[in-house]
Design an enzyme around this catalytic site. Structure first.
Site, PDB file in Angstrom:
ATOM      1  N   GLY A 126       6.057 -11.302 -17.985  1.00  0.00           N
ATOM      2  CA  GLY A 126       7.461 -11.211 -17.528  1.00  0.00           C
ATOM      3  C   GLY A 126       8.083 -12.489 -18.154  1.00  0.00           C
ATOM      4  O   GLY A 126       8.975 -13.351 -17.428  1.00  0.00           O
ATOM      5  N   ALA A 127       7.801 -13.232 -19.435  1.00  0.00           N
ATOM      6  CA  ALA A 127       8.108 -14.563 -19.691  1.00  0.00           C
ATOM      7  C   ALA A 127       9.437 -14.489 -20.515  1.00  0.00           C
ATOM      8  O   ALA A 127       9.947 -15.666 -21.141  1.00  0.00           O
ATOM      9  CB  ALA A 127       7.093 -15.271 -20.453  1.00  0.00           C
ATOM     10  N   SER A 128       9.914 -13.495 -20.961  1.00  0.00           N
ATOM     11  CA  SER A 128      11.006 -13.278 -21.639  1.00  0.00           C
ATOM     12  C   SER A 128      12.269 -13.888 -21.008  1.00  0.00           C
ATOM     13  O   SER A 128      13.507 -14.616 -21.374  1.00  0.00           O
ATOM     14  CB  SER A 128      11.284 -12.035 -22.210  1.00  0.00           C
ATOM     15  OG  SER A 128      11.737 -10.990 -21.168  1.00  0.00           O
TER      16      SER A 128
ATOM     17  N   GLY B 227      14.087 -15.642 -16.774  1.00  0.00           N
ATOM     18  CA  GLY B 227      14.087 -15.966 -15.411  1.00  0.00           C
ATOM     19  C   GLY B 227      13.059 -16.909 -15.124  1.00  0.00           C
ATOM     20  O   GLY B 227      12.617 -17.624 -15.913  1.00  0.00           O
ATOM     21  N   ILE B 228      12.106 -16.695 -14.134  1.00  0.00           N
ATOM     22  CA  ILE B 228      11.183 -17.766 -13.703  1.00  0.00           C
ATOM     23  C   ILE B 228       9.942 -17.691 -14.552  1.00  0.00           C
ATOM     24  O   ILE B 228       9.649 -18.850 -15.111  1.00  0.00           O
ATOM     25  CB  ILE B 228      10.507 -17.044 -12.251  1.00  0.00           C
ATOM     26  CG1 ILE B 228      11.626 -17.434 -11.101  1.00  0.00           C
ATOM     27  CG2 ILE B 228       9.294 -18.018 -11.926  1.00  0.00           C
ATOM     28  CD1 ILE B 228      11.322 -16.816  -9.898  1.00  0.00           C
ATOM     29  N   GLY B 229       9.569 -16.558 -15.219  1.00  0.00           N
ATOM     30  CA  GLY B 229       8.675 -16.649 -16.298  1.00  0.00           C
ATOM     31  C   GLY B 229       8.799 -17.521 -17.480  1.00  0.00           C
ATOM     32  O   GLY B 229       8.103 -18.389 -17.887  1.00  0.00           O
TER      33      GLY B 229
ATOM     34  N   TYR C  33       8.303  -1.739  -1.671  1.00  0.00           N
ATOM     35  CA  TYR C  33       8.516  -2.830  -2.308  1.00  0.00           C
ATOM     36  C   TYR C  33       7.728  -3.975  -1.771  1.00  0.00           C
ATOM     37  O   TYR C  33       6.759  -4.736  -2.407  1.00  0.00           O
ATOM     38  CB  TYR C  33       9.985  -3.500  -2.315  1.00  0.00           C
ATOM     39  CG  TYR C  33      10.019  -4.955  -2.784  1.00  0.00           C
ATOM     40  CD1 TYR C  33       9.843  -5.165  -4.512  1.00  0.00           C
ATOM     41  CD2 TYR C  33      10.335  -5.973  -2.185  1.00  0.00           C
ATOM     42  CE1 TYR C  33      10.039  -6.442  -4.719  1.00  0.00           C
ATOM     43  CE2 TYR C  33      10.527  -7.319  -2.379  1.00  0.00           C
ATOM     44  CZ  TYR C  33      10.235  -7.673  -4.067  1.00  0.00           C
ATOM     45  OH  TYR C  33      10.297  -8.953  -4.469  1.00  0.00           O
TER      46      TYR C  33
ATOM     47  N   LYS D 113       4.425  -5.958  -3.671  1.00  0.00           N
ATOM     48  CA  LYS D 113       4.342  -7.559  -3.669  1.00  0.00           C
ATOM     49  C   LYS D 113       2.984  -7.908  -2.738  1.00  0.00           C
ATOM     50  O   LYS D 113       2.432  -8.985  -3.265  1.00  0.00           O
ATOM     51  CB  LYS D 113       5.509  -8.309  -3.134  1.00  0.00           C
ATOM     52  CG  LYS D 113       6.770  -8.077  -3.890  1.00  0.00           C
ATOM     53  CD  LYS D 113       6.695  -8.232  -5.249  1.00  0.00           C
ATOM     54  CE  LYS D 113       6.566 -10.054  -5.538  1.00  0.00           C
ATOM     55  NZ  LYS D 113       6.467 -10.234  -6.934  1.00  0.00           N
TER      56      LYS D 113
END
Length: 272
Positions: free
Chosen positions: A12-14, A16-18, A163, A167
């Protein structure tokens, strides 16, 4: 320690946090494997694996953009094979990718339930499983899961049990793998923000007011950096909160991370 010449794979690095963690590592001269599904620009969500890779290289790192849906083992296996063939190994894995739906049982369609389970819990397990043979060969190997402390209060299950389960599944990976691999020198930790973070998810869930009540992704990136630069044998099995980590690192000014300094901050989920 520095992340110079370390190979760090981030799901998920594209955006936000990533993306923020990737940029922090890039400034040290790290080699970053960008694992995400987004290969074309979304009309409402900025960022692709290719734009992230470009950002990383501009910041001083090396990047490998890999299109990967972490729900599918063949794609995960191929992604790590490509990463190792390109950079020679894996030193750090950051399991950041996540799906969210804050819906009750009757309002959670089974396809949405499965999506959260397969990305959050399943993706974390799959990526860890395929990274571990390489991490076991690394000098200071870390797995960092972006997941909360295990808080068994019913208040965190009642409104959105699906959810929460997904998590907490990530957090159970932390608990179990930290114990499983502590004698082999692989650190496994979780990191969770104290407050809401300004990402596409918070904007969608809480609107502009939610954004104003948030901190920037950089606070999580700075905390992640501290964790993954610690000696692996001395830092494993922890459920870290970003502010607590940065206090250990000597940070005193947290206002710099506020989207709107002076605005009341919204506390994140799962923290009483």
């Amino acid at each position: 320690m520095s992340l110079k010449d370390k190979v760090i794979a981030i799901t998920g690095a594209s955006r936000g946090i990533g993306h923020a963690i990737a940029m922090k590592a890039a400034r040290d001269g790290a080699m970053v494997v960008v694992l995400a599904k987004t290969i074309t620009e979304h009309e409402t969500l900025p960022g692709t694996i290719y734009s992230a890779a470009e950002d990383i290289e501009k910041a001083g790192g090396k990047a490998l953009a890999v299109a990967c849906d972490i729900r599918f083992e063949d794609q995960v296996a191929a992604a790590f094979e490509k990463a190792v063939a390109t950079f020679g190994g894996i030193d750090i894995l950051v399991n950041n990718a996540s799906a969210i739906s804050l819906t009750g049982t009757l309002d959670t369609e089974i396809k949405r339930y499965r999506l959260m389970q397969e990305i959050n819990t399943g993706g974390t397990f799959l990526c860890s499983r395929h990274a571990l043979p390489h991490l076991l060969k690394a000098k200071n190997p870390h797995i960092l899961n972006l997941s909360p402390p295990l808080n068994m209060s019913a208040r965190w299950f009642g409104p959105h049990v699906a959810y929460t389960m997904s998590k907490y599944g990530m957090s159970m990976c932390t608990l179990g793998m930290a114990e499983e691999f502590k004698e082999k020198g692989v650190a496994v930790n979780s990191l969770w923000p104290e407050t809401a973070i300004n990402t596409a998810a918070i904007k969608k869930l809480k609107g502009e007011e939610g954004v104003k009540s948030s901190r920037t992704p950089e606070i999580v990136a700075d905390a992640a950096y501290w964790i993954i630069t610690q000696p692996a044998g001395e830092c494993t099995g922890n459920f870290f909160i970003d502010v607590d980590v940065l206090k250990k690192a000597g940070v005193e000014d947290f206002e710099k991370y506020a989207v709107e300094p002076g605005h009341e901050l919204m506390r994140d989920f799962f923290l009483d």
